[in-house]
Design a protein around this motif. Structure first.
Motif, short mmCIF file in Angstrom:
data_model
loop_
_atom_site.label_atom_id
_atom_site.label_comp_id
_atom_site.label_asym_id
_atom_site.label_seq_id
_atom_site.Cartn_x
_atom_site.Cartn_y
_atom_site.Cartn_z
N UNK A 1 10.34 -7.23 6.45
CA UNK A 1 9.51 -7.08 5.77
C UNK A 1 9.88 -7.49 4.65
N UNK A 2 9.27 -7.44 3.45
CA UNK A 2 9.74 -7.34 2.11
C UNK A 2 9.66 -6.04 1.51
N UNK A 3 10.92 -5.33 1.68
CA UNK A 3 11.06 -3.95 1.63
C UNK A 3 11.08 -3.50 -0.30
N UNK A 4 10.85 -4.99 -1.09
CA UNK A 4 11.61 -4.22 -2.43
C UNK A 4 11.06 -5.02 -3.31
N UNK A 5 11.05 -4.31 -4.91
CA UNK A 5 10.39 -5.13 -6.08
C UNK A 5 11.49 -5.92 -6.37
N UNK A 6 12.63 -5.99 -6.64
CA UNK A 6 13.79 -6.03 -6.84
C UNK A 6 14.42 -7.16 -6.29
N UNK B 1 13.21 3.43 -8.02
CA UNK B 1 13.67 3.68 -7.19
C UNK B 1 14.02 4.54 -5.94
N UNK B 2 13.10 5.22 -6.02
CA UNK B 2 12.77 6.14 -4.26
C UNK B 2 11.64 5.07 -3.27
N UNK B 3 10.90 4.54 -4.29
CA UNK B 3 9.88 3.97 -4.05
C UNK B 3 10.19 2.90 -2.53
N UNK B 4 12.09 3.02 -3.42
CA UNK B 4 12.94 1.34 -2.88
C UNK B 4 13.46 2.27 -1.21
N UNK B 5 13.55 3.39 -1.21
CA UNK B 5 14.30 4.13 -0.98
C UNK B 5 12.82 4.52 0.35
N UNK B 6 12.49 4.67 0.48
CA UNK B 6 10.45 5.04 1.02
C UNK B 6 11.21 3.86 2.10
N UNK B 7 10.42 2.74 1.62
CA UNK B 7 10.18 0.90 1.82
C UNK B 7 11.39 0.78 2.63
N UNK B 8 12.83 0.67 2.21
CA UNK B 8 13.44 0.99 3.17
C UNK B 8 13.54 1.32 4.38
N UNK B 9 13.57 2.20 3.88
CA UNK B 9 13.40 3.79 5.28
C UNK B 9 12.77 3.69 6.68
N UNK B 10 11.50 3.28 6.25
CA UNK B 10 10.37 2.46 6.58
C UNK B 10 10.51 1.78 7.69
N UNK B 11 11.09 0.07 7.14
CA UNK B 11 12.43 -1.02 7.85
C UNK B 11 13.21 -0.57 8.41
#
Length: 222
Positions: A82-87, A22-32
């Motif tokens: 970008x594809x920022x999520x796993x799910x 979940x934290x990695x998803x937040x990091x990816x969304x923040x990068x987007x």
């Protein structure tokens, strides 16, 4: 026999994995967010210092705090997708100023049910990997600048109810497997007008009205 101690350890370990993802998803969304132009501060709540992104506006999570829905329609955003999520089950980014190509990695989101990309400035070919989205119900990408042919892999999208690719720069033949989705699958709306296709199509039976039947509110069915 699993002892209580090991059961507690297993549950704690599982919770840790979920929290990390979940934290990695937040990091990816923040990068987007960092590479988007957001003149209306729609993404102001996207704070990467929080434990997970489930409290952010325009984000919906499941019971495990995994992001399943990103709802950014009509937000006046500019930048790339970008594809920022796993799910996830739903990506809504219609009516923005997003541009560039569609990442082929989106084809890995096999639980994705809705993909709304319409009325942006996306270009380039439609990734054939999108044919892997076996759960996809709604794919609306009209009003962009996609080019090339409709991938034949789209014929595998047998769960589709709506496929809109109108008002793009697509060309070539419409794959017969895609046309068959109207008759042999559950496709209720297929719109490929305002492109540069060649060849002809014709209804094969009295069910041709299915091609022009519009579900009034597809978002309500997600």
């Amino acid at each position: 026999m699993i002892t209580f101690k090991y059961l507690v350890f297993f549950l704690s370990f599982t919770s840790l994995i979920a929290s990390t993802l979940s934290n990695s998803e937040g990091d990816a969304l923040a990068a987007w967010k960092a590479q988007l132009v957001d003149p209306n501060s729609v993404l102001q709540s996207w704070d990467p210092t929080l434990v997970n992104p489930c409290t952010w506006f325009h984000i919906t999570c499941d019971s495990n705090n995994f992001v399943v829905r990103v709802d950014l329609g009509n937000a006046n955003l500019s930048g790339l997708l970008i594809n920022m999520l796993r799910f996830g089950t739903c990506r809504i980014v219609y009516d923005n100023n997003l541009s560039g190509s569609i990442p082929k990695e989106l084809g890995k989101l096999t639980n994705l049910k809705s993909l709304f990309l319409y009325n942006n400035y996306f270009s380039g070919p439609l990734p054939s990997s999108l044919g892997n989205l076996s759960s996809l119900l709604f794919f609306e990408a009209q009003g962009n600048s996609f080019s090339g042919m409709i991938p034949t892999s789209f014929g595998a999208l047998t769960s589709l109810k709506i496929l809109r690719l109108d008002d793009n720069n697509l060309s070539g033949n419409i794959p017969f497997t895609v046309l068959q989705l109207v008759e042999f699958a559950d496709l209720q709306l297929l719109n490929v007008s305002l492109n540069s296709f060649f060849g002809t199509t014709r209804p094969t039976n009295s069910s041709e009205l299915a091609v022009t039947t519009i579900i009034q509110d597809p978002l309500a069915q997600i």
